[in-house]
Design a protein around this motif. Sequence first.
Motif: not given
Length: 203
Positions: A33, A36, A192
């Motif tokens: 996360s 990304k 995230p």
Amino acid sequence: MGLFSSKKKVHQATKLICNKKDAGSYKCVFLASYRKLPVEVSWEESSVADDKMSESLHMTGLNRFPCVEEGDFTVCGAEAVLTYLNIKGAAPTIHPRKARLLAAQNYWVQVLSRKFEPLLNDIPSNVVRISDILEVLDREIAGNNYIVGEFSLADVHWSAVFKLLEDQGQSSLFSGFKNLNSWLTKIKTEIPGYESNTEKVAA
């Protein structure tokens, strides 16, 4: 069509197979996360991928989480999957360039795996020892945004374990440490999907 032609490379989705009771699974999800990576996350109770790996190695009883699958490639176990996720893709790897920061990162990852996590197998009997370790970590974080001064795998590893403790209703173990909680609040905004068991890490 010319004399020479090349086949268009077919993109195969990277699948991360995790278990909600496994800290290693959260470590891998958080790393993917933060970097990304376009990873599809599947939360399961048993790992088909791990069974496949066991067969290919002529081994039985591995049954570990997490596992990563990409095409015909499968690997299981947090250390192996974390290595894969930290190198995969175009994003910079999470790897401190300064020797002292790298050493500090590895030290705190080691403290977590060798000293702290084993205590969680019997929390009632180990509350004092758990608190002692967290007190040292709390002092270490004082005045810093991250455990070793810059974001590192130490932040990924420790935040994953705290996430698991939160899910188990054990956040009281660390809620009394001011610096630790300020750090964790910041980490939650930078990773995230921290607050949810997401099915897809990145688009």
